[in-house]
Write a protein that holds these residues in place. Structure first.
Motif, PDB file in Angstrom:
ATOM      1  N   GLU A 182      -8.826  -5.318  -3.790  1.00 52.35           N
ATOM      2  CA  GLU A 182      -7.533  -4.705  -4.075  1.00 52.35           C
ATOM      3  C   GLU A 182      -6.821  -5.581  -5.107  1.00 52.35           C
ATOM      4  O   GLU A 182      -7.175  -6.745  -5.312  1.00 52.35           O
ATOM      5  CB  GLU A 182      -6.669  -4.621  -2.804  1.00 52.35           C
ATOM      6  CG  GLU A 182      -7.210  -3.700  -1.727  1.00 52.35           C
ATOM      7  CD  GLU A 182      -6.956  -2.227  -2.058  1.00 52.35           C
ATOM      8  OE1 GLU A 182      -6.155  -1.953  -2.992  1.00 52.35           O
ATOM      9  OE2 GLU A 182      -7.558  -1.381  -1.376  1.00 52.35           O
ATOM     10  N   THR A 195      -5.603  -8.395   4.179  1.00 51.15           N
ATOM     11  CA  THR A 195      -5.218  -7.877   2.870  1.00 51.15           C
ATOM     12  C   THR A 195      -5.237  -8.988   1.823  1.00 51.15           C
ATOM     13  O   THR A 195      -5.657  -8.780   0.682  1.00 51.15           O
ATOM     14  CB  THR A 195      -3.818  -7.239   2.939  1.00 51.15           C
ATOM     15  OG1 THR A 195      -3.843  -6.223   3.941  1.00 51.15           O
ATOM     16  CG2 THR A 195      -3.411  -6.652   1.610  1.00 51.15           C
ATOM     17  N   GLN A 255      -8.585  -9.371   0.644  1.00 51.12           N
ATOM     18  CA  GLN A 255      -8.956  -8.252  -0.235  1.00 51.12           C
ATOM     19  C   GLN A 255      -8.511  -8.545  -1.662  1.00 51.12           C
ATOM     20  O   GLN A 255      -9.207  -8.209  -2.619  1.00 51.12           O
ATOM     21  CB  GLN A 255      -8.321  -6.948   0.252  1.00 51.12           C
ATOM     22  CG  GLN A 255      -8.942  -6.430   1.540  1.00 51.12           C
ATOM     23  CD  GLN A 255      -8.503  -5.022   1.866  1.00 51.12           C
ATOM     24  OE1 GLN A 255      -7.432  -4.579   1.442  1.00 51.12           O
ATOM     25  NE2 GLN A 255      -9.311  -4.310   2.609  1.00 51.12           N
ATOM     26  N   LYS A 305      -3.064 -10.373   6.831  1.00 49.15           N
ATOM     27  CA  LYS A 305      -3.968 -11.499   6.554  1.00 49.15           C
ATOM     28  C   LYS A 305      -5.240 -11.021   5.844  1.00 49.15           C
ATOM     29  O   LYS A 305      -5.636 -11.585   4.830  1.00 49.15           O
ATOM     30  CB  LYS A 305      -4.331 -12.209   7.875  1.00 49.15           C
ATOM     31  CG  LYS A 305      -3.121 -12.687   8.670  1.00 49.15           C
ATOM     32  CD  LYS A 305      -3.513 -13.442   9.914  1.00 49.15           C
ATOM     33  CE  LYS A 305      -4.278 -12.614  10.943  1.00 49.15           C
ATOM     34  NZ  LYS A 305      -3.510 -11.477  11.486  1.00 49.15           N
ATOM     35  N   VAL A 309       3.110  -4.998   2.470  1.00 53.01           N
ATOM     36  CA  VAL A 309       2.247  -5.744   3.386  1.00 53.01           C
ATOM     37  C   VAL A 309       2.408  -7.247   3.159  1.00 53.01           C
ATOM     38  O   VAL A 309       2.684  -7.997   4.080  1.00 53.01           O
ATOM     39  CB  VAL A 309       0.777  -5.312   3.220  1.00 53.01           C
ATOM     40  CG1 VAL A 309      -0.119  -6.152   4.109  1.00 53.01           C
ATOM     41  CG2 VAL A 309       0.628  -3.838   3.586  1.00 53.01           C
ATOM     42  N   ARG A 354       4.452  -8.387   9.380  1.00 47.24           N
ATOM     43  CA  ARG A 354       4.528  -7.621   8.152  1.00 47.24           C
ATOM     44  C   ARG A 354       5.967  -7.209   7.839  1.00 47.24           C
ATOM     45  O   ARG A 354       6.670  -6.790   8.765  1.00 47.24           O
ATOM     46  CB  ARG A 354       3.663  -6.361   8.320  1.00 47.24           C
ATOM     47  CG  ARG A 354       3.265  -5.717   7.047  1.00 47.24           C
ATOM     48  CD  ARG A 354       2.626  -4.375   7.301  1.00 47.24           C
ATOM     49  NE  ARG A 354       3.599  -3.426   7.793  1.00 47.24           N
ATOM     50  CZ  ARG A 354       3.369  -2.596   8.786  1.00 47.24           C
ATOM     51  NH1 ARG A 354       2.244  -2.596   9.422  1.00 47.24           N
ATOM     52  NH2 ARG A 354       4.312  -1.748   9.161  1.00 47.24           N
ATOM     53  N   PHE A 358       0.875  -1.175   0.000  1.00 47.23           N
ATOM     54  CA  PHE A 358       0.000   0.000   0.000  1.00 47.23           C
ATOM     55  C   PHE A 358       0.907   1.218   0.000  1.00 47.23           C
ATOM     56  O   PHE A 358       1.547   1.501   1.011  1.00 47.23           O
ATOM     57  CB  PHE A 358      -0.900   0.024   1.237  1.00 47.23           C
ATOM     58  CG  PHE A 358      -2.001  -0.991   1.195  1.00 47.23           C
ATOM     59  CD1 PHE A 358      -3.071  -0.838   0.323  1.00 47.23           C
ATOM     60  CD2 PHE A 358      -1.973  -2.093   2.025  1.00 47.23           C
ATOM     61  CE1 PHE A 358      -4.093  -1.773   0.289  1.00 47.23           C
ATOM     62  CE2 PHE A 358      -2.996  -3.023   1.996  1.00 47.23           C
ATOM     63  CZ  PHE A 358      -4.057  -2.868   1.130  1.00 47.23           C
ATOM     64  N   GLN A 402     -14.064  -9.788   8.646  1.00 49.48           N
ATOM     65  CA  GLN A 402     -13.529  -9.889  10.001  1.00 49.48           C
ATOM     66  C   GLN A 402     -14.579  -9.530  11.050  1.00 49.48           C
ATOM     67  O   GLN A 402     -14.745 -10.232  12.036  1.00 49.48           O
ATOM     68  CB  GLN A 402     -12.317  -8.972  10.137  1.00 49.48           C
ATOM     69  CG  GLN A 402     -11.579  -9.121  11.447  1.00 49.48           C
ATOM     70  CD  GLN A 402     -10.165  -8.588  11.351  1.00 49.48           C
ATOM     71  OE1 GLN A 402      -9.698  -8.179  10.303  1.00 49.48           O
ATOM     72  NE2 GLN A 402      -9.474  -8.583  12.469  1.00 49.48           N
ATOM     73  N   PRO A 446       0.405 -13.009  13.138  1.00 52.35           N
ATOM     74  CA  PRO A 446       0.142 -11.955  14.113  1.00 52.35           C
ATOM     75  C   PRO A 446      -0.755 -10.861  13.535  1.00 52.35           C
ATOM     76  O   PRO A 446      -0.875 -10.730  12.318  1.00 52.35           O
ATOM     77  CB  PRO A 446       1.535 -11.407  14.434  1.00 52.35           C
ATOM     78  CG  PRO A 446       2.389 -11.813  13.284  1.00 52.35           C
ATOM     79  CD  PRO A 446       1.816 -13.083  12.747  1.00 52.35           C
ATOM     80  N   SER A 447      -1.368 -10.075  14.420  1.00 53.00           N
ATOM     81  CA  SER A 447      -2.226  -8.974  13.977  1.00 53.00           C
ATOM     82  C   SER A 447      -1.417  -7.975  13.167  1.00 53.00           C
ATOM     83  O   SER A 447      -0.259  -7.698  13.484  1.00 53.00           O
ATOM     84  CB  SER A 447      -2.842  -8.266  15.180  1.00 53.00           C
ATOM     85  OG  SER A 447      -3.894  -9.039  15.686  1.00 53.00           O
ATOM     86  N   GLY A 448      -2.015  -7.468  12.123  1.00 53.64           N
ATOM     87  CA  GLY A 448      -1.357  -6.466  11.297  1.00 53.64           C
ATOM     88  C   GLY A 448      -0.382  -7.057  10.305  1.00 53.64           C
ATOM     89  O   GLY A 448       0.332  -6.335   9.618  1.00 53.64           O
ATOM     90  N   LEU A 477       4.218   0.964   1.742  1.00 57.73           N
ATOM     91  CA  LEU A 477       4.175  -0.031   2.818  1.00 57.73           C
ATOM     92  C   LEU A 477       4.040  -1.439   2.246  1.00 57.73           C
ATOM     93  O   LEU A 477       3.010  -1.801   1.685  1.00 57.73           O
ATOM     94  CB  LEU A 477       2.987   0.279   3.738  1.00 57.73           C
ATOM     95  CG  LEU A 477       2.829  -0.587   4.980  1.00 57.73           C
ATOM     96  CD1 LEU A 477       3.867  -0.233   6.025  1.00 57.73           C
ATOM     97  CD2 LEU A 477       1.437  -0.416   5.552  1.00 57.73           C
TER      98      LEU A 477
HETATM   99  N1  LIG Z   1      -6.523  -0.072   2.063  1.00 55.86           N
HETATM  100  C1  LIG Z   1      -5.367   0.053   2.752  1.00 55.86           C
HETATM  101  N2  LIG Z   1      -4.569   1.129   2.558  1.00 55.86           N
HETATM  102  C2  LIG Z   1      -3.404   1.265   3.231  1.00 55.86           C
HETATM  103  N3  LIG Z   1      -2.943   0.394   4.140  1.00 55.86           N
HETATM  104  C3  LIG Z   1      -3.682  -0.703   4.385  1.00 55.86           C
HETATM  105  C4  LIG Z   1      -4.935  -0.926   3.712  1.00 55.86           C
HETATM  106  N4  LIG Z   1      -5.456  -2.092   4.166  1.00 55.86           N
HETATM  107  C5  LIG Z   1      -4.570  -2.563   5.078  1.00 55.86           C
HETATM  108  N5  LIG Z   1      -3.518  -1.735   5.217  1.00 55.86           N
HETATM  109  C6  LIG Z   1      -2.338  -1.959   6.079  1.00 55.86           C
HETATM  110  O1  LIG Z   1      -1.859  -3.252   5.858  1.00 55.86           O
HETATM  111  C7  LIG Z   1      -1.414  -3.823   7.064  1.00 55.86           C
HETATM  112  C8  LIG Z   1      -2.018  -5.189   7.254  1.00 55.86           C
HETATM  113  O2  LIG Z   1      -3.420  -5.044   7.492  1.00 55.86           O
HETATM  114  P1  LIG Z   1      -4.382  -6.308   7.584  1.00 55.86           P
HETATM  115  O3  LIG Z   1      -4.299  -7.078   6.330  1.00 55.86           O
HETATM  116  O4  LIG Z   1      -5.717  -5.812   7.964  1.00 55.86           O
HETATM  117  O5  LIG Z   1      -3.729  -7.130   8.791  1.00 55.86           O
HETATM  118  P2  LIG Z   1      -4.298  -8.389   9.592  1.00 55.86           P
HETATM  119  O6  LIG Z   1      -5.614  -8.762   8.990  1.00 55.86           O
HETATM  120  O7  LIG Z   1      -3.260  -9.440   9.443  1.00 55.86           O
HETATM  121  O8  LIG Z   1      -4.417  -7.971  11.024  1.00 55.86           O
HETATM  122  C9  LIG Z   1      -1.742  -2.849   8.180  1.00 55.86           C
HETATM  123  O9  LIG Z   1      -0.565  -2.178   8.560  1.00 55.86           O
HETATM  124  C10 LIG Z   1      -2.719  -1.901   7.538  1.00 55.86           C
HETATM  125  O10 LIG Z   1      -2.555  -0.615   8.069  1.00 55.86           O
END
Ligand SMILES: Nc1ncnc2c1ncn2[C@@H]1O[C@H](COP(=O)(O)OP(=O)(O)O)[C@@H](O)[C@H]1O
Ligand SMILES: [Mg+2]
Lengths: 250, 254
Positions: free
Chosen positions: B53, B44, B47, B42, B18, B206, B13, B78, B37-39, B16
């Motif tokens: 996405e 994503t 998506q 997963k 991911v 991540r 993103f 979720q 782990p959280s963040g 970043l």
């Molecule tokens: N649409 C988006 N735009 C920018 N950053 C995103 C978006 N969706 C997720 N992120 C970032 O991607 C990372 C992983 O998010 P996510 O997939 O929700 O993690 P998890 O489900 O494993 O907890 C996070 O740091 C989040 O901020």
């Protein structure tokens, strides 16, 4: 309710015992008495005000709804249009009302326009923010189900906007009454606004206040109606509150 | 035999990173978990699968590239994503309605399943009137009635209290044995992954990459006692060790 009663009582006592002349500050009892005596004239003048309020409000609602959808589907429009609307909200009603009457005459049209002007923007913002409040997960899920943008709008974005819509409605409806009265104040054949102006010019503050009372009652009734409609339109809100926390949520 | 196949999927993103490099597969009738782990990224990954996405790499289903998004997957987000303004019955028919089924037909299809999902008698309730566990079951019912090829479940029990969560896991395992859905489950709960899955992919923090693929050889129905439970505990300990001590991966790799 109690606070209103206490306020009226204090006012009554002050007007009676302070020796102030009734032509400056009439007691509520006198206002009420005069309102009853002049009830036909008051009712006669309330009708055009109600008409202007409701028609103006209907116009601004339809316009706000149409435009909110347009803005929701074409985001760039939002940036282009919002500054214009914000400016429209900064126009002082005192200056605008006489101008609109000057341009469009003493008829119904300028009143409708003024009511629409003061209520349009709050309704537009309420709707647009309401659509935005749609849970992202719901949108993603609907897309995964195969729903298109229009489908998502109808199934998710529109219902999500309902609480915002009604919050906007409650605020706007009070603006609407004030807007109509202001427009009449600037020039009208009949209406609560012009009635107030005439009463003031005749040194009858009791009648001015009687008209104020009628407009307040009108606002309260309209406000109550919006609350009623909201209850009917959103039965899940009360259902959720009644049983409250039947378990951990989220 | 594998239905879903991802090869070197990446996603960033902006700046970043991911998802760094994800390759995985899910076979027909297989229950696979992604544990991380959280963040980590997963959600994503889901998506990308649902087309919300777009990323890099290859994604295919039954050998064909995944471009016609939304046809293969029934997705459970979720959060339960129940619509507060729809009664439970109408929430569960949502996917069928979107597919073009008439409301009456959709209701007729869903109604008989309410008992099995522990929701009988709550058809006319609004989501706010249900407990957390019931909401999740309603969301799951909405997901499975779509009769898609595969379920994508994003931390379905993550928001529940520990007792309800355990009860729901046992319930889901039993449901899965009856229906044999092809399923991909996201979780950050090691015990949940071991209890429910045939296979587990362990994700790093991540930017996410797959650090380990683990087969769960435990017999079904999964039990909470006896020899199998001891085996499960050992597996859980091993997975926790992988997640908490990433540097030891090479050493413990079989
Ligand atoms: N649409 C988006 N735009 C920018 N950053 C995103 C978006 N969706 C997720 N992120 C970032 O991607 C990372 C992983 O998010 P996510 O997939 O929700 O993690 P998890 O489900 O494993 O907890 C996070 O740091 C989040 O901020
Ligand atoms: Mg997530």
């Amino acid at each position: 309710m109690i606070s209103v009663g206490l306020l009226l009582l204090a006012w009554e006592l002050y007007a009676t015992y302070s020796g102030i002349r009734p032509t400056i500050l009439p007691a509520p009892s006198r206002v009420f008495e005069q309102a009853t005596l002049n009830r036909e004239a008051l009712a006669d003048n309330a009708v055009p005000t109600i008409r202007a309020t409701l028609l103006g409000f209907a116009c601004s609602l339809s316009a706000a709804f149409a435009l909110s959808m347009l803005v929701d589907f074409f985001q760039p429009l939002r940036r282009a249009l919002f500054p214009v609307f914000i400016i429209s909200q900064t126009l002082p009603l005192v200056a605008i009302a006489p101008l609109v009457v000057l341009w469009f005459g003493f008829g119904l049209a300028p009143k409708i326009m003024l009511v629409a002007l003061v209520t349009f923007f709050p309704m537009l913002v309420a709707l647009v923010e309401g659509y935005e409040s749609t849970e992202a997960e719901i949108g993603q899920m609907l897309r995964a189900m195969g729903a298109g943008r229009w489908r998502i709008f109808l199934l998710a974005r529109l219902p999500s906007a309902l609480p915002y819509f009604f919050a906007g409605l409650r605020i706007s409806i009070t603006y609407a009454v004030v807007g109509a009265i202001f427009a009449e104040y600037a020039g009208a054949a009949k209406g609560l606004g012009i009635y107030m102006l005439n009463a003031k010019n005749n040194f009858r503050p009791d009648l001015v206040l009687a008209a104020v009372g009628v407009s307040a009652a009108l606002t309260l009734i309209l406000f109550g109606l919006t609350v009623l409609v909201q209850r009917l339109a959103m039965p899940w809100e009360r259902a959720g509150k009644k049983t409250g926390g039947t378990g951990p949520r989220r | 035999m594998s239905r879903l196949e991802l090869r070197h999927v990446r996603k960033a993103f902006g700046g970043l990173d991911v998802l760094a490099d994800i390759s995985l597969s899910v076979g027909a009738g297989e229950f696979v978990s992604i544990l991380g782990p959280s963040g980590a990224g997963k959600s994503t990954l889901f998506q990308l699968l649902t087309g919300a996405e777009h990323g890099e790499g290859e994604m295919s289903f039954d050998g064909a590239p995944l471009d016609d998004h939304g046809r293969h997957f029934a997705f459970m987000p979720q959060r339960d994503a129940l619509m507060p303004w729809r009664r439970i019955l109408d929430n569960t028919t949502l996917g069928l309605e979107v597919q073009g089924m008439r409301r009456q037909a959709a209701r007729a299809r869903v109604a008989p399943l309410f008992a099995e999902f522990g929701l009988a008698g709550f058809e006319r309730h609004f989501p706010a009137q249900l407990s957390g566990g019931m909401r999740q079951r309603a969301a799951l019912l909405r997901t499975v009635v779509q009769q898609r090829d595969m379920l994508l479940l994003d931390e379905p029990f993550g928001a529940l209290d520990a007792l309800t969560r355990t009860a729901m896991q046992r319930w889901l395992e039993q449901m899965w044995r009856h229906h044999r859905w092809t399923a991909l489950l996201i979780t950050h709960d090691v015990r949940e992954a071991v209890f429910l899955s045939d296979r587990i992919y362990v994700l790093s923090a991540r930017p996410a990459r797959i650090v380990r693929e683990i087969k769960v050889p435990l017999p079904r129905p999964r039990s909470l006692g006896g020899d199998a439970a001891r085996q499960a505990s050992a597996l859980e300990a091993e997975i926790l060790d992988i997640i908490l001590n990433p540097q030891s991966i090479q050493r413990t790799r079989p």
